[in-house]
Design a protein around this motif. Structure first.
Motif, mmCIF file in Angstrom:
data_model
loop_
_atom_site.group_PDB
_atom_site.id
_atom_site.type_symbol
_atom_site.label_atom_id
_atom_site.label_comp_id
_atom_site.label_asym_id
_atom_site.label_seq_id
_atom_site.Cartn_x
_atom_site.Cartn_y
_atom_site.Cartn_z
ATOM 1 N N ILE A 34 0.859 -1.175 0.000
ATOM 2 C CA ILE A 34 0.000 0.000 0.000
ATOM 3 C C ILE A 34 0.898 1.228 0.000
ATOM 4 N N HIS A 35 0.717 2.086 -0.970
ATOM 5 C CA HIS A 35 1.563 3.262 -1.098
ATOM 6 C C HIS A 35 1.096 4.364 -0.160
ATOM 7 N N ARG A 36 2.025 5.191 0.246
ATOM 8 C CA ARG A 36 1.711 6.292 1.162
ATOM 9 C C ARG A 36 0.700 7.267 0.559
ATOM 10 N N ALA A 37 0.744 7.471 -0.729
ATOM 11 C CA ALA A 37 -0.205 8.378 -1.375
ATOM 12 C C ALA A 37 -1.630 7.846 -1.234
ATOM 13 N N GLU A 38 -1.779 6.536 -1.374
ATOM 14 C CA GLU A 38 -3.103 5.942 -1.212
ATOM 15 C C GLU A 38 -3.590 6.094 0.217
ATOM 16 N N ILE A 42 -6.902 8.111 1.502
ATOM 17 C CA ILE A 42 -7.935 7.465 2.314
ATOM 18 C C ILE A 42 -8.137 8.225 3.619
ATOM 19 N N MET A 43 -7.054 8.651 4.258
ATOM 20 C CA MET A 43 -7.170 9.403 5.513
ATOM 21 C C MET A 43 -7.867 10.738 5.283
ATOM 22 N N ARG A 44 -7.546 11.409 4.191
ATOM 23 C CA ARG A 44 -8.176 12.693 3.880
ATOM 24 C C ARG A 44 -9.679 12.504 3.657
ATOM 25 N N GLU A 45 -10.045 11.465 2.903
ATOM 26 C CA GLU A 45 -11.457 11.167 2.676
ATOM 27 C C GLU A 45 -12.165 10.841 3.988
ATOM 28 N N CYS A 46 -11.497 10.099 4.840
ATOM 29 C CA CYS A 46 -12.072 9.709 6.126
ATOM 30 C C CYS A 46 -12.304 10.942 7.012
ATOM 31 N N GLN A 47 -11.325 11.844 7.048
ATOM 32 C CA GLN A 47 -11.474 13.057 7.844
ATOM 33 C C GLN A 47 -12.585 13.938 7.313
#
Length: 88
Positions: A34-38, A42-47
Protein backbone atom coordinates in the motif's frame (compact mmCIF):
# COMPACT_ATOMS: atom_id res chain seq x y z
CA UNK A 1 14.36 -33.43 -6.97
CA UNK A 2 15.26 -31.53 -3.83
CA UNK A 3 16.58 -28.66 -5.92
CA UNK A 4 13.28 -28.45 -7.81
CA UNK A 5 11.26 -28.15 -4.61
CA UNK A 6 13.71 -25.59 -3.21
CA UNK A 7 13.45 -23.62 -6.44
CA UNK A 8 9.64 -23.78 -6.24
CA UNK A 9 9.76 -22.25 -2.76
CA UNK A 10 12.02 -19.49 -4.00
CA UNK A 11 9.59 -18.71 -6.82
CA UNK A 12 6.70 -18.47 -4.36
CA UNK A 13 8.56 -16.07 -2.08
CA UNK A 14 10.15 -14.06 -4.88
CA UNK A 15 7.49 -11.32 -4.68
CA UNK A 16 8.21 -10.62 -0.98
CA UNK A 17 10.89 -8.03 -0.28
CA UNK A 18 13.56 -9.05 2.21
CA UNK A 19 12.49 -8.50 5.87
CA UNK A 20 14.92 -5.60 6.26
CA UNK A 21 13.29 -3.79 3.30
CA UNK A 22 9.66 -4.45 4.31
CA UNK A 23 7.77 -1.43 5.54
CA UNK A 24 5.01 -1.53 8.11
CA UNK A 25 2.51 -1.07 5.29
CA UNK A 26 3.48 -4.33 3.57
CA UNK A 27 0.68 -6.91 3.69
CA UNK A 28 1.89 -10.47 2.98
CA UNK A 29 -1.66 -11.85 2.93
CA UNK A 30 -2.78 -9.80 -0.05
CA UNK A 31 0.71 -9.58 -1.54
CA UNK A 32 0.22 -5.88 -2.13
CA UNK A 33 2.21 -2.91 -0.99
CA UNK A 34 0.00 0.00 0.00
CA UNK A 35 1.56 3.26 -1.10
CA UNK A 36 1.71 6.29 1.16
CA UNK A 37 -0.21 8.38 -1.37
CA UNK A 38 -3.10 5.94 -1.21
CA UNK A 39 -3.09 5.99 2.57
CA UNK A 40 -3.01 9.78 2.71
CA UNK A 41 -5.90 9.91 0.21
CA UNK A 42 -7.93 7.47 2.31
CA UNK A 43 -7.17 9.40 5.51
CA UNK A 44 -8.18 12.69 3.88
CA UNK A 45 -11.46 11.17 2.68
CA UNK A 46 -12.07 9.71 6.13
CA UNK A 47 -11.47 13.06 7.84
CA UNK A 48 -13.71 14.90 5.41
CA UNK A 49 -16.48 12.35 5.77
CA UNK A 50 -16.26 12.36 9.57
CA UNK A 51 -16.50 16.16 9.58
CA UNK A 52 -19.60 16.31 7.39
CA UNK A 53 -21.38 13.27 8.82
CA UNK A 54 -20.43 13.45 12.51
CA UNK A 55 -18.75 16.61 13.75
CA UNK A 56 -20.86 19.22 11.96
CA UNK A 57 -24.28 17.70 12.77
CA UNK A 58 -23.30 17.09 16.39
CA UNK A 59 -22.06 20.66 16.85
CA UNK A 60 -25.15 22.15 15.19
CA UNK A 61 -27.48 20.09 17.38
CA UNK A 62 -25.56 21.01 20.52
CA UNK A 63 -25.65 24.71 19.54
CA UNK A 64 -29.41 24.54 18.99
CA UNK A 65 -29.96 22.78 22.32
CA UNK A 66 -27.81 25.35 24.13
CA UNK A 67 -29.64 28.23 22.47
CA UNK A 68 -32.95 26.63 23.44
CA UNK A 69 -31.82 26.27 27.05
CA UNK A 70 -30.77 29.93 27.15
CA UNK A 71 -34.09 30.96 25.58
CA UNK A 72 -36.09 28.89 28.08
CA UNK A 73 -34.10 30.36 30.99
CA UNK A 74 -32.33 27.18 32.11
CA UNK A 75 -29.01 28.82 31.27
CA UNK A 76 -28.31 32.47 31.98
CA UNK A 77 -27.22 34.66 29.07
CA UNK A 78 -24.22 36.93 29.47
CA UNK A 79 -25.25 40.52 30.11
CA UNK A 80 -22.74 41.90 27.60
CA UNK A 81 -22.59 39.24 24.86
CA UNK A 82 -25.92 37.45 25.25
CA UNK A 83 -26.02 33.72 24.50
CA UNK A 84 -23.14 33.81 22.00
CA UNK A 85 -20.38 32.63 24.42
CA UNK A 86 -22.44 29.65 25.56
CA UNK A 87 -23.53 28.71 22.05
CA UNK A 88 -20.03 29.05 20.63
Amino acid sequence: MASASARGNQDKDAHFPPPSKQSLLFCPKSKLHIHRAEISKIMRECQEESFWKRALPFSLVSMLVTQGLVYQGYLAANSRFGSLPKVA
